[in-house]
Design a protein around this motif. Structure first.
Motif, PDB file in Angstrom:
ATOM      1  N   ALA B 185      45.442  32.109  43.309  1.00  0.00           N
ATOM      2  CA  ALA B 185      43.913  31.831  43.669  1.00  0.00           C
ATOM      3  C   ALA B 185      43.081  30.612  43.724  1.00  0.00           C
ATOM      4  O   ALA B 185      42.810  30.135  44.631  1.00  0.00           O
ATOM      5  N   GLY B 188      44.222  28.610  46.891  1.00  0.00           N
ATOM      6  CA  GLY B 188      43.320  29.368  48.013  1.00  0.00           C
ATOM      7  C   GLY B 188      44.039  30.069  49.160  1.00  0.00           C
ATOM      8  O   GLY B 188      43.409  30.310  49.825  1.00  0.00           O
ATOM      9  N   ALA B 189      44.263  31.424  47.835  1.00  0.00           N
ATOM     10  CA  ALA B 189      45.272  32.088  48.467  1.00  0.00           C
ATOM     11  C   ALA B 189      43.463  33.520  47.978  1.00  0.00           C
ATOM     12  O   ALA B 189      43.007  32.940  47.149  1.00  0.00           O
ATOM     13  N   GLY B 190      42.961  34.353  49.214  1.00  0.00           N
ATOM     14  CA  GLY B 190      42.118  34.889  48.933  1.00  0.00           C
ATOM     15  C   GLY B 190      42.720  36.436  48.467  1.00  0.00           C
ATOM     16  O   GLY B 190      43.842  36.562  48.689  1.00  0.00           O
ATOM     17  N   ARG B 191      41.772  37.355  48.038  1.00  0.00           N
ATOM     18  CA  ARG B 191      42.320  38.907  47.516  1.00  0.00           C
ATOM     19  C   ARG B 191      43.442  39.194  49.180  1.00  0.00           C
ATOM     20  O   ARG B 191      44.573  39.768  47.872  1.00  0.00           O
ATOM     21  N   ARG B 194      47.243  37.106  48.459  1.00  0.00           N
ATOM     22  CA  ARG B 194      46.665  37.080  46.671  1.00  0.00           C
ATOM     23  C   ARG B 194      47.946  38.844  46.955  1.00  0.00           C
ATOM     24  O   ARG B 194      48.764  38.970  46.126  1.00  0.00           O
TER      25      ARG B 194
END
Lengths: 366, 284
Positions: B185, B188-191, B194
């Motif tokens: 997260a 920069g990884a969104g839901r 991820r």
């Protein structure tokens, strides 16, 4: 790339009725600077990072990045990257794909992400390691990759949560040099959390000392060493000498006698604290106080001695002194102590510390 | 003693320690399979002279049953995998309701398949609980039990196996995924990213292993298909049991052929999944 971070009145209470893990912390991290939060285990320093990163929500207070309030902004949109105590490299990815992770999730094509990853691996002196599996690295290498991965995300603020504390002394030294070098080249804004004063000294421009969730003192490390504001700060920074006494008319009266102070101090009870490296053993004639050596401890080439000074009608005082390399003294020897005026510092006694320190730390921030 | 000698003694000791577990498996499974193979090839007939023949293999409609069994096992496993993964994610999400969800889903595990099948029949049959609850006449209710698409059979297996898969996957996820997803997260990884790039790859070995176990179990399981399935065509285990208990003693070699086929399919499935799991594990 680097942004300026402002934490204001940050408070986190985990359970109603429990003491706050973090209590009213106000701290500024100017763009391109490195601020260290220094504190013992359980002082709330990791909470500072989690609240800043958005991994936890503050009970009160705010986090501003470049003037923008980050309340309600999810971690992935805060423009921050964090390096933890463990490297936490994704085990299913190669070193290169770990470093290229941020670019991939940002939508960059794989080839471009990998090229940029190679560049960042070279920045941490691991060029050519890209194709290795993440688990085939040593502890120090893995932590370098974690640093490269965080830098590759081009964060506006880099958060470091005791990133080097699991490494041995030599490796830690190397990592400190690497980070100093990266700061020169990239000038990232860094918020570092550590329990090691030497690490804070080596890396940070400004250090915030935290104890029991409260900010105790904020300033450059040199100032904290020379002028601790409380016994807690003095102890955390390795201070050993604590001589209780009374301040009257700018002089401290104790078992050591009456000693002139370099700066005005509040009248009344006060504890004299002195860094061991500032104290020297001298002939009795030039001494500020005289006493008997009661303990000698080796510290490499130097020795740390404890000298007991018998007070007239008061408790005896113990003063720690660090000798020059090669200087030797035996237990039981009668010695004179020289305590330079500039090295003398008076802090409130333990009972009074909380009230007075809380107020003064608060005043400094306003 | 030399190093090689010590190593030899060590491996001998290890072999001896493993023997108590290996011997019963080899004796029981090996003996059963050998006798089934011999019976299916006409070499140990109940009556008449032993003679090598493939008649038993040709006499049954093995092809249809293989396709049907594979389809039921694949369909039920696919549903169970998706549901199990979702359950595991929900249980490890850290929400307040997750403990209740975990308890509810683990309650499924000790319920025997036979009881589950009976319950599923009572629930989904045209005169069952569900159509009554919804006020739908039996004639208008789709043939979920004993119908063409083996819905009730697949549903029972999926329901039961999803709890098993969830239990295994949740165990892996709860111990390692939280810190990795936090790291992701902050990179920069969104839901969704991820889930796609971190959670799923980390859960894959456990998910794959439990799915393989579920597939092989469903492939060889008899009672649910016998209770909730249609009379014809028959899945392999149902066919094997019917032939084996037939009054026609000549059907025994055919039953053995079906049993050997089921075991061979299960073995192939295990080998394939072991191979891919080893590859997955090597990546981690």
């Amino acid at each position: 790339m680097s942004g300026s971070l402002q934490l204001t009145g940050l408070t986190r209470v985990h359970a109603a009725g429990a003491p706050p893990a973090l209590d009213d912390l106000t701290l500024a991290v100017p763009a391109g600077s490195c601020v260290a939060v220094l504190g013992p285990s359980g002082s709330g320093k990791s909470t500072v990072l989690r609240l800043t990163a958005g991994l936890d929500t503050p009970t009160r207070g705010s986090v501003h990045l470049d003037g923008r309030d980050l309340a309600g902004v999810v971690p992935e949109r805060r423009g921050m990257a964090m390096v933890f105590q463990r490297p936490l490299l994704f085990p299913h990815l190669s070193v290169r794909d770990n470093v290229g992770f941020a670019d991939r999730v940002r939508g960059l094509p794989r080839r471009q992400a990998r090229e940029r990853a190679e560049h960042h691996l070279e920045l941490v002196q691991l060029g050519g390691f890209g194709s290795r599996p993440a688990r085939a690295l040593s502890g120090g290498q893995a932590q370098r990759v974690a640093l490269a991965r965080a830098l590759a995300a081009e964060p506006r603020v880099l958060l470091l949560d005791e990133p080097f504390s699991a490494l041995d002394t030599g490796l830690r030294q190397e990592m400190h040099e690497l980070l100093a070098d990266l700061r020169l080249r990239l000038a990232p804004t860094v918020l570092l959390v550590t329990h090691d004063p030497a690490e804070a000294d080596a890396l940070a421009d400004t250090v915030a000392v935290l104890a029991a969730g409260r900010l105790q003192q904020l300033g450059p490390m040199r100032e904290l060493y020379a002028r601790p504001r409380s016994l807690a700060v003095s102890r955390l920074l390795g201070g050993r000498t604590e001589v209780p006494g009374t301040v009257t008319g700018g002089r401290h009266r104790s078992a050591l006698g009456e000693l002139e102070l370099p700066a005005p101090a509040p009248e009344g009870p006060g504890v004299l604290v002195v860094r061991p490296e500032a104290v020297t053993l001298v002939a009795a004639a030039d001494a500020d106080a005289r006493g008997t050596v009661v303990q000698v401890r080796r510290r490499g080439l130097r020795a740390l001695v404890t000298v007991e000074v018998a007070g007239r009608g008061t408790e005896p005082a113990a003063v720690a002194a660090e000798l020059s390399p090669g200087e030797e003294v035996a237990v039981g020897a009668e010695v004179g102590l020289r305590i330079p005026v500039t090295a003398r510092c008076v802090v409130p006694p333990a009972g009074l510390a909380d009230a007075r320190e809380g107020a003064s730390a608060h005043d400094r921030q306003r | 003693m030399t190093a090689a000698g010590r190593a030899g003694a060590g491996s001998r000791r290890a072999t001896l320690l493993v023997l108590p577990a290996v011997v019963p498996v080899v004796v029981v499974v090996g003996a059963a399979l050998t006798s089934a193979v011999l019976l299916s090839l006409g070499l140990t007939p109940l009556v008449g002279r032993p003679e090598l023949s493939l008649d038993a293999w040709r006499a049954t409609e093995l092809g249809t049953s293989i396709r049907l069994s594979l389809a039921i096992a694949a369909g039920a496993t696919a549903v169970a995998t998706v549901v199990g993964l979702c359950l595991a994610l929900a249980v490890t999400a850290g929400a307040r309701r997750s403990r209740l969800l975990a308890t509810l889903s683990s309650l499924t595990i000790p319920v025997p398949h036979l009881v589950g099948a009976a319950a599923m029949g009572l629930l989904l049959a045209d005169a069952g609980f569900l159509p009554r609850l919804l006020g739908i006449a039996p004639a208008d209710w789709p043939a979920l039990v004993g119908g063409r698409w083996w819905i009730a059979v697949g549903a029972e297996y999926a329901w039961k196996e999803s709890a098993f898969i969830a239990l295994v996957v949740a165990g892996v996820l709860s111990s390692r995924v939280a810190s990795y997803t936090e790291t992701a997260a902050l990179l920069g990884a969104g839901r969704w990213a991820r889930f796609r790039h971190v959670t799923l790859p980390l859960a894959a070995p456990a998910l794959g292993a439990s799915a393989a176990v579920s597939f092989v179990y469903t492939l060889g399981s008899y009672e649910v298909a016998a209770l909730l399935g249609r009379p014809s065509p028959e899945p392999l285990p149902v066919l094997a049991v019917r032939l084996f208990t037939s009054i026609d003693l000549a059907a025994r070699p055919q039953a053995a052929a079906v049993a050997v086929t089921t075991s061979a399919l299960g073995l192939v499935a295990v080998l394939v999944s072991l191979r891919s799991l080893r590859r997955l594990a090597a990546e981690q």
